[in-house]
Design an enzyme around this catalytic site. Structure first.
Site, PDB file in Angstrom:
ATOM      1  N   LYS A  13       0.842  -1.203   0.000  1.00  0.00           N
ATOM      2  CA  LYS A  13       0.000   0.000   0.000  1.00  0.00           C
ATOM      3  C   LYS A  13       0.874   1.248   0.000  1.00  0.00           C
ATOM      4  CE  LYS A  13      -3.872   1.853   2.803  1.00  0.00           C
ATOM      5  NZ  LYS A  13      -4.707   1.547   3.986  1.00  0.00           N
ATOM      6  N   SER A  17      -9.514   1.239   3.023  1.00  0.00           N
ATOM      7  CA  SER A  17      -8.714   2.057   2.144  1.00  0.00           C
ATOM      8  C   SER A  17      -7.575   1.282   1.469  1.00  0.00           C
ATOM      9  CB  SER A  17      -8.100   3.211   2.947  1.00  0.00           C
ATOM     10  OG  SER A  17      -7.219   2.716   3.966  1.00  0.00           O
ATOM     11  N   SER A  34      -9.900  -1.029   7.222  1.00  0.00           N
ATOM     12  CA  SER A  34      -9.315  -0.916   5.893  1.00  0.00           C
ATOM     13  C   SER A  34      -8.625  -2.168   5.374  1.00  0.00           C
ATOM     14  CB  SER A  34      -8.325   0.256   5.852  1.00  0.00           C
ATOM     15  OG  SER A  34      -9.019   1.478   5.984  1.00  0.00           O
TER      16      SER A  34
END
Length: 411
Positions: free
Chosen positions: A47, A124, A148
């Site tokens: 990420k 996310s 997330s």
């Protein structure tokens, strides 16, 4: 700057262009050559909130990214995985500064959910989840503050883990709210999820899978009304089936998902404002509409709101301690109330789904508890995950119970 300039072409929109396919300053594995590294050749997607040596940490916002220096070294979590044999493949899309569960980014777009292409992937950690679900990566490193990891894992039909808060080093990572953020990860099977836990925590699996079936599983009755009717029916049927071989109980334990979720949002927002408030206030116009509104709200939270929310949190922690105290007890429940919304759902619909989902996600969030989600079932062709939650620090046992449950449901 267009989305084409930001994204690596193709690949379900999971990867940002910067850094894909190469790793500047990659360190040589710190493992004895006579041993096969634990994660040998496992492909790692990261990420874009973790520092990667020689690259800028983008955080899902190009203006934020351009203001960051080139990272001098890899974040510890990334370094540990590389040192144990994982192979870097690229940085993945994230919702802006991780402040969303939708998986939608105004600058990068919405990564395509491989399990349900007409539905959102969740965020996310959207890009890391999609990279694993699509088979581009074996390990997807992400973060979980309010869900997330757990939400996109459920939406994309893969395994995901939110470890005990503070157990995995979060240095070198953009955080959203310091008392909730954790490093988490995705995989397509529980064994690899466990291998990564062992590497990042310097530990080993504490509970053999054969012993996991002796655990006491509880279902808080307060969760059931949150589920959509088909999900509730399927879950109650599953519980009835498991009772022949597992200790599974329906309990009333004083959980208050609605007020807990409200307290979580206030406390998270207050920490967001403390961490990112000045920068966000000066750059509100750079955010997508939903994230911009969330930052604007966070900047207005009062001391009185925080004090009230903290009292709710303290009460929640006491109730959680009683729930897990003294026995090998684990909560089992669907990860979310329902499947992912369609990509063309309205902003109001997506926000409503987020708020409803937070009532289930906030249990582990407020308590700092480990939670593992794994593929369970599907409705209308879209996945819904099942979760196991345990006491703080009991991550290995939570994962062992989840793997044993997954195997039992596959029989």
């Amino acid at each position: 700057m267009t989305k084409a300039d930001l994204l690596q072409p193709g690949l379900h929109g999971a990867f940002v262009r910067d850094g894909f396919g190469s790793l500047p300053s990659a360190a040589a594995p710190a493992i004895d050559d006579a041993q096969l590294p634990v994660l040998a050749s496992a492909r790692l997607a990261v990420k874009d909130v973790f520092d990667i040596a020689g690259l800028r940490t983008g955080g899902g916002n190009p203006v934020w990214r351009d203001a960051q220096p080139l990272a001098a070294s890899n974040a510890p979590a990334v370094r540990l995985l590389l040192d144990h044999g994982a192979q870097w493949i690229g940085k993945t899309v994230t919702d802006e500064l991780t402040y969303s569960l939708a998986g939608i980014n105004a600058h990068y777009g919405t990564p395509e959910n491989p399990a349900a292409p007409t539905r959102t992937p969740g965020g996310s950690s959207s890009g890391s989840a999609v990279a694993v679900a699509a088979g581009y990566a074996d390990i997807g490193l992400g973060t979980d503050c309010g869900g997330s990891i757990r939400l996109p894992a459920s939406y994309c039909g893969i395994w995901g883990i939110r470890p005990t808060h503070g157990r995995i080093p979060g240095n070198g990572c953009v955080t959203l709210a310091h008392s909730f953020d954790t490093v988490g990860w995705f995989a397509r099977d529980g064994a690899l999820l466990a291998d990564v836990l062992g590497v990042l925590s310097h530990g080993t699996t504490a509970m053999p899978l054969d012993d996991a079936q002796q655990a006491r599983l509880v279902v808080p009755n307060e969760i059931l009304p949150l589920l959509h009717s088909p999900a509730r029916a399927a879950f109650e049927s599953m519980c009835a089936r498991l009772r022949s071989a597992w200790r599974i109980e329906m309990i009333d334990d004083g959980l208050a998902p609605d007020s807990w979720a409200d307290a979580f949002r206030v406390l998270q927002g207050a920490e967001v404002a403390l961490q990112h408030g000045p920068w966000a206030a000066a750059h509100l116009d750079t955010f997508g509409a939903d994230v911009r509104a969330r930052f604007a709200t966070a900047l207005t939270i009062s001391r009185e709101q925080v004090a009230d929310a903290q009292r709710v949190r303290v009460d929640a922690l006491r109730r959680i301690a009683r729930l897990f105290g003294g026995t090998s007890t684990f909560v089992v429940m669907p990860t979310l109330p329902w499947i992912a919304p369609c990509v063309d759902a309205s902003g109001a619909e997506i926000d409503g789904i987020r708020r409803r989902s937070q009532q289930m996600l906030c249990i582990a969030g407020l308590g700092g508890l480990p939670q593992v989600t794994f593929p369970w079932t599907a409705f209308d062709g879209a996945p819904l995950g099942l979760s196991v939650i345990g006491a703080r620090g009991d991550d290995e046992a939570v994962l062992a119970v989840a793997r044993a449950l997954h195997a039992a449901l596959a029989d």
